[in-house]
Structures are given as C-alpha cells and as structure tokens.
Motif scaffolding. Structure first.
Motif, mmCIF file in Angstrom:
data_model
loop_
_atom_site.group_PDB
_atom_site.id
_atom_site.type_symbol
_atom_site.label_atom_id
_atom_site.label_comp_id
_atom_site.label_asym_id
_atom_site.label_seq_id
_atom_site.Cartn_x
_atom_site.Cartn_y
_atom_site.Cartn_z
ATOM 1 N N ASN A 149 22.459 -6.744 17.377
ATOM 2 C CA ASN A 149 22.785 -5.384 17.809
ATOM 3 C C ASN A 149 21.598 -4.652 18.423
ATOM 4 N N TYR A 150 20.435 -5.251 18.362
ATOM 5 C CA TYR A 150 19.226 -4.670 18.946
ATOM 6 C C TYR A 150 18.425 -5.785 19.612
ATOM 7 N N ALA A 151 17.596 -5.404 20.584
ATOM 8 C CA ALA A 151 16.824 -6.386 21.340
ATOM 9 C C ALA A 151 15.500 -6.669 20.637
ATOM 10 N N ALA A 152 15.460 -7.730 19.836
ATOM 11 C CA ALA A 152 14.210 -8.158 19.207
ATOM 12 C C ALA A 152 13.356 -8.812 20.287
ATOM 13 N N PHE A 153 12.113 -8.356 20.458
ATOM 14 C CA PHE A 153 11.307 -8.870 21.558
ATOM 15 C C PHE A 153 9.888 -9.281 21.156
ATOM 16 N N GLY A 154 9.546 -9.171 19.874
ATOM 17 C CA GLY A 154 8.199 -9.554 19.459
ATOM 18 C C GLY A 154 8.075 -9.503 17.947
ATOM 19 N N ARG A 155 6.849 -9.744 17.438
ATOM 20 C CA ARG A 155 6.597 -9.661 16.001
ATOM 21 C C ARG A 155 5.114 -9.467 15.745
ATOM 22 N N LEU A 156 4.796 -8.942 14.579
ATOM 23 C CA LEU A 156 3.408 -8.793 14.175
ATOM 24 C C LEU A 156 2.794 -10.169 13.994
ATOM 25 N N ALA A 157 1.508 -10.312 14.392
ATOM 26 C CA ALA A 157 0.944 -11.657 14.499
ATOM 27 C C ALA A 157 -0.378 -11.851 13.765
ATOM 28 N N THR A 158 -0.802 -10.899 12.946
ATOM 29 C CA THR A 158 -2.003 -11.078 12.124
ATOM 30 C C THR A 158 -1.736 -10.554 10.720
ATOM 31 N N ASN A 159 -2.490 -11.051 9.750
ATOM 32 C CA ASN A 159 -2.334 -10.568 8.372
ATOM 33 C C ASN A 159 -2.629 -9.078 8.272
ATOM 34 N N SER A 160 -3.666 -8.632 8.977
ATOM 35 C CA SER A 160 -4.045 -7.211 8.912
ATOM 36 C C SER A 160 -2.960 -6.320 9.510
ATOM 37 N N SER A 161 -2.166 -6.864 10.443
ATOM 38 C CA SER A 161 -1.069 -6.084 11.034
ATOM 39 C C SER A 161 -0.034 -5.733 9.971
ATOM 40 N N TYR A 162 0.231 -6.685 9.072
ATOM 41 C CA TYR A 162 1.211 -6.436 8.013
ATOM 42 C C TYR A 162 0.678 -5.441 6.986
ATOM 43 N N VAL A 163 -0.637 -5.455 6.760
ATOM 44 C CA VAL A 163 -1.248 -4.462 5.868
ATOM 45 C C VAL A 163 -1.080 -3.064 6.455
ATOM 46 N N THR A 164 -1.308 -2.939 7.767
ATOM 47 C CA THR A 164 -1.133 -1.647 8.449
ATOM 48 C C THR A 164 0.326 -1.203 8.415
ATOM 49 N N LEU A 165 1.238 -2.135 8.638
ATOM 50 C CA LEU A 165 2.671 -1.823 8.570
ATOM 51 C C LEU A 165 3.016 -1.242 7.205
ATOM 52 N N ASP A 166 2.521 -1.848 6.134
ATOM 53 C CA ASP A 166 2.804 -1.358 4.783
ATOM 54 C C ASP A 166 2.245 0.038 4.563
ATOM 55 N N LYS A 167 1.040 0.291 5.076
ATOM 56 C CA LYS A 167 0.426 1.612 4.904
ATOM 57 C C LYS A 167 1.270 2.701 5.562
ATOM 58 N N ILE A 168 1.729 2.437 6.787
ATOM 59 C CA ILE A 168 2.516 3.443 7.507
ATOM 60 C C ILE A 168 3.905 3.583 6.880
ATOM 61 N N ALA A 169 4.521 2.455 6.507
ATOM 62 C CA ALA A 169 5.865 2.494 5.923
ATOM 63 C C ALA A 169 5.884 3.214 4.589
ATOM 64 N N ASN A 170 4.753 3.272 3.898
ATOM 65 C CA ASN A 170 4.682 3.923 2.593
ATOM 66 C C ASN A 170 4.259 5.394 2.679
ATOM 67 N N LEU A 171 4.107 5.922 3.894
ATOM 68 C CA LEU A 171 3.790 7.340 4.033
ATOM 69 C C LEU A 171 4.943 8.185 3.502
ATOM 70 N N GLU A 172 4.630 9.253 2.803
ATOM 71 C CA GLU A 172 5.669 10.127 2.253
ATOM 72 C C GLU A 172 6.353 10.904 3.374
#
Length: 514
Positions: A149-172
């Motif tokens: 239902n959506y156009a998936a076109f890429g993905r995070l490609a480093t371990n540190s990218s996933y750490v950053t994703l978690d930090k932003i996703a956990n913002l209140e």
C-alpha cells in the motif's frame, strides 16, 4: 529548481509496468545520509523496485530540499515521518501546518512487494495512491499492514542509523490530538541531507535481500476491528484501511482506500458523531441543508433518499451525484451515504467513486454495511480548535524543540486538570491562546536558528515555570480559588519580571549619581 526536480525520464515511468523479477535486488551506488542532533541515518536505495521514487528522493536531497526539515510525526513502535518543507524555519505560521507541505508536484505510487520491516524507508502519501511528493517515513517496528500500500524504496544501512531511529521514535509527543508532533522536536531535525557513494560509508551493513510479500492466491475481505471506536467490519480485499489524524471535526475516523481506476480513487469512510438527542430524520435534513448551496450551484444533485433499518438499528440512505472541476478536467463523482443510529450516536458510512466505476465497487461497500457491527458505546473526543494546540498551555510552542518538554507536559496537565475545570480558568486560557499563538511560532523559529537565543528563552521562562508549578499543589474546587491563585501568580510574575528589575535600575541610577 522546481522544474529540475520535477523532470523525470519517461523511461522510469515505463518501468512501472514491468513486473518485479526474481533476480537479486539491485541496490544503488548512491546513499542518502541524514544528519540530525540525535545522530546520523544512512539510507540505501532500491532503484528497481521504485525507480521514480528513488530518483525523486535523490533529486530533492541534492537540491538541499530536506535541510532543516523535521521528523514532524513520531509514533513509537510504528514509524517516524519527515520531509515536509513547511517544517523549515519561517515556512509556517502555526505548527498545525506541519504535515501538509509537499514539493509542488506529485509522483505515481510505486507499490511493490517489499515488506515494511523495521528500518524500511517508504513514501508517505494521502488517500490517493498517486499523491506522494516529498514526505517519507522510516518504519520503527514491523508494520505488515502497510505492505503493498506504500512505495518502499530504501532502508537504513548502518547500526548507528538504527540507534538514531530509536532515539527519534522515543521522543515524547502530545499524541494524536497534536498530530504526534514531538515536544522536543529539535532532536528530530534534519540539519543536513546529502548524497554520498556507498564506498564513502565505512560501516555499511550487508543486509542481504529485503523481505518480500508472497503473492496471495486469492484475495479475501479483511477483518477490521477497532476496540477504541467499538466497531468492526469486513473491509474490501486489497483496500488500505487507515485512521487519519483528526485535524478537524470533518476528518473521518476510518478511511478505506482502493486502487486508482480511470483517474479516480474509490474510498469508504466511517465517522462517529454524537447525536445529542437529535433524531436521524433531523440529522439527515441538516446534511441536506448543508448541501443546498452546492445544489443551487448545480454541482451536486440528490438522486434518492430513504429511511431504512440496518442490523436492527434506524438508518438513512442517500445517493448523491456531483461534478467537480479537477486538474485533470471535470469529473463526475457519485456518493452513497448510510447513516446508522445507535446509543445516541450516528455512524456515518460513505462510499465515493467516479460515476463510471461506482457500480463496480458498490457491492464491496454493501459488504461493509452487512458486516458492520457496533460492539460498545464510543465517547466522541472533544474537537479542539487549532489555537488550543492541545494545550495553549503557557510557553508550550516556545519550548518546542528544547530540553524543557517535561516542564511543558506538567503545564499541560495543570491546564487540563486545574484551569479548564472552571469557567474563569477556561475563559482566561481562551483569551491567552489567541494572543500567545500569534507570536510563539516566531519564537520557536528563532530558537532553532540561534542556540544563544534558545538559552536566553530557557533562562527567561524558568522563573515563570517555577511560579506556575504552585498550581500543582493547589486544591482548587471553585471559581474563587482559581481567581485567587491566578491573581497571586500574576502579581508574583509582575514582581519578578518588572518590579524587581525596575527597583534595581533605580538603585543603580542613584548609585551612579552619587
């Protein structure tokens, strides 16, 4: 610049019609690096799965389009969304505008069979499958309901990218009432986005093939249930069912969207409205009156109306034709509206499609009606005006993007539990909001542009926050008590911000004279 971004080779569009091969996924030699205060995110791209989307993403990045934009919609365990130019400093008047911007053009929806697993980057869009532009989202937790239902076109490609994703996703955030904008959105700002070669990234992960959805042998209706709303029904097979953010009272609670046919996207919406003792006949008549200007203008025509009974409940059914002037020309649209009343609530189900294709999908809408179940009594949340900002609480917007989100949340609770519990407190907040939100976005932008100014704001409002915290210890049960505490806090702030500085200036002047 705009034309440079918009022009995409026709060959790429032709590729949309080519089925995905079983060959190994091609990953672009180019990656996009997003720099944020929470860290970097490196995105590798899949040009064969979404050629137009990838080309568009690279072009926007190379033109610095994403610089200073914000991940304005954050839902932990789901996704973070960014790419709206209206989130840039000076590009908006109110934060309520965040999420409504685009690049000035639209691109086709390149839905593919890549699963929306954690770290997948996909194109955001509206109800129309072909309404993507600049906004994108990064999946925080596996979300299979987005697949195809959506156009998936890429993905995070480093371990540190996933750490950053978690930090932003956990913002209140303030939740759905504030469109999931993070209180400390400064930590989710894209300071700079740039295109690099894979060879320039030393810590790239070898993630292998992206997981893909198996092609179903037969599509069956989707069982949809929402405990919060107290309803369930069978949605049409292959249609995307979503709960759009409540921007105003007209926003439906649920929308199911089909595939675009003949330039028009069919949709089924569900809205739940408090009846407040109104009969279903009177409600139907009020809707008819609201259509009167369009009827008189000749753009809308009521075809038929009838009272009915559905699953033992009172119901009303109306067919309407409409003519709308779109960019692609005049489109004839047909509507079928079904209103069901139960437990002093109106459940409004509406099917919309082009006149030519209306009959083809009407049986799917009828299946929704036939399976529609009301399980519990749903309490409609109060509609908030933009100026309330789920808050209008003191300095809420000025503190957005700072480390003061916890104090801001405390003030929100004080406002909700103390001030809004009395008429005088509510009147004061309404008047204050009108004045406060006329300048607070400017303060917020200046904070983003100057760390020194941001620190000055923090120092300046800290004494005021301290005095307002007095309300957390107050046992307020009457108008008189609210007035008493309110006047006391106002006088205390006048003393701190005006009287004491004035006294010091007078003493300093006298000292200099002597």
């Amino acid at each position: 610049m705009k034309l440079g971004i918009a022009v995409i080779p026709i060959l790429l569009i032709v590729l949309l019609a080519v089925p995905q091969a079983f060959a190994e996924t091609r990953i672009s030699d180019k990656v996009v690096v997003l720099h944020t205060p929470s860290g970097q995110m490196v995105i590798e791209l899949f040009p064969d799965d979404a050629p137009v989307t990838v080309e568009n993403f690279l072009n926007l990045t190379e033109h610095q389009f994403y610089d200073r934009t914000i991940f304005h919609r954050v839902i932990k365990d789901f996704m973070i969304q960014g790419g709206d130019p209206k989130t840039k400093p000076g590009a908006y008047k109110k934060v309520e505008e965040w999420g409504t911007g685009d690049a000035g053009y639209l691109i086709p929806g390149e839905f593919n069979n890549i699963m929306h697993k954690r770290g997948i980057v996909s194109m955001a869009r509206g109800l129309d499958p072909d309404s993507g532009s600049s906004q994108f989202f990064i999946v925080h937790k596996d979300s299979p309901h987005l697949d195809r239902n959506y156009a998936a076109f890429g993905r995070l490609a480093t371990n540190s990218s996933y750490v950053t994703l978690d930090k932003i996703a956990n913002l209140e955030t303030g939740g759905q009432a504030t469109n999931d904008i993070p209180l400390n959105w400064g930590q989710g700002e894209i300071l700079k986005a740039e295109v690099k070669q894979r060879s320039e990234i030393p810590d790239l992960l070898d993630l292998g093939e992206p997981e893909r959805v198996d092609t179903p042998s037969e599509q069956m209706p989707q069982k949809y249930s929402n405990e919060k709303l107290g309803i369930s029904f069978d949605a049409p097979a292959g249609w995307l069912v979503q709960e759009p953010p409540k921007r105003n009272s007209q926003t439906p609670d649920i929308v199911a969207v089909g595939s675009k046919i003949g330039g028009f996207t069919p949709a089924i919406s569900v809205s739940i409205i408090d009846a407040n003792g109104t009969s279903i006949t009177d409600y139907a008549e009020s809707i008819k009156k609201s259509l009167k200007p369009a009827i008189e203008a000749g753009t809308v025509k009521i075809i038929s109306e009838e009272s009915s009974t559905i699953n033992g409940n009172e119901a009303f059914i109306r067919y309407v034709d409409g003519n709308f002037d779109m960019d692609s020309g005049l489109i004839n649209v047909k509507f079928k509206e079904v209103v069901i009343k139960k437990d002093d609530k109106f459940y409004v189900l509406t099917y919309t499609n082009s006149e030519n294709d209306f009959a083809k999908s009407e049986p799917k809408f009828q299946a929704v009606i036939d399976t529609f179940q009301i399980s519990t009594s749903y309490t409609t949340p109060p509609t908030k005006t933009p100026d309330e900002k789920n808050g209008g609480c003191l300095i809420a917007t000025a503190a957005y993007g700072t480390e003061m989100s916890s104090q801001v949340q405390m003030l929100r609770e004080l406002r909700q539990n103390v001030l809004f519990s009395t008429g005088s407190g509510t009147a004061f907040m309404t008047a204050f909001n009108h004045i406060y939100y006329s300048f607070s976005p400017t303060i917020s932008d200046l904070e983003r542009q100057s760390p020194l100014f941001k620190e000055l704001v923090r120092i300046t409002i800290t004494p005021m926050l301290s005095t307002l915290s007095i309300l957390s210890y107050a046992d307020v049960h009457s108008e008189q008590q609210v007035m008493g505490y309110g006047i006391g806090i106002i006088l205390l702030n006048i003393l701190m911000y005006f009287a004491l500085p004035a006294m010091l200036l007078v003493k300093l002047r006298d000292h200099l004279r002597n």
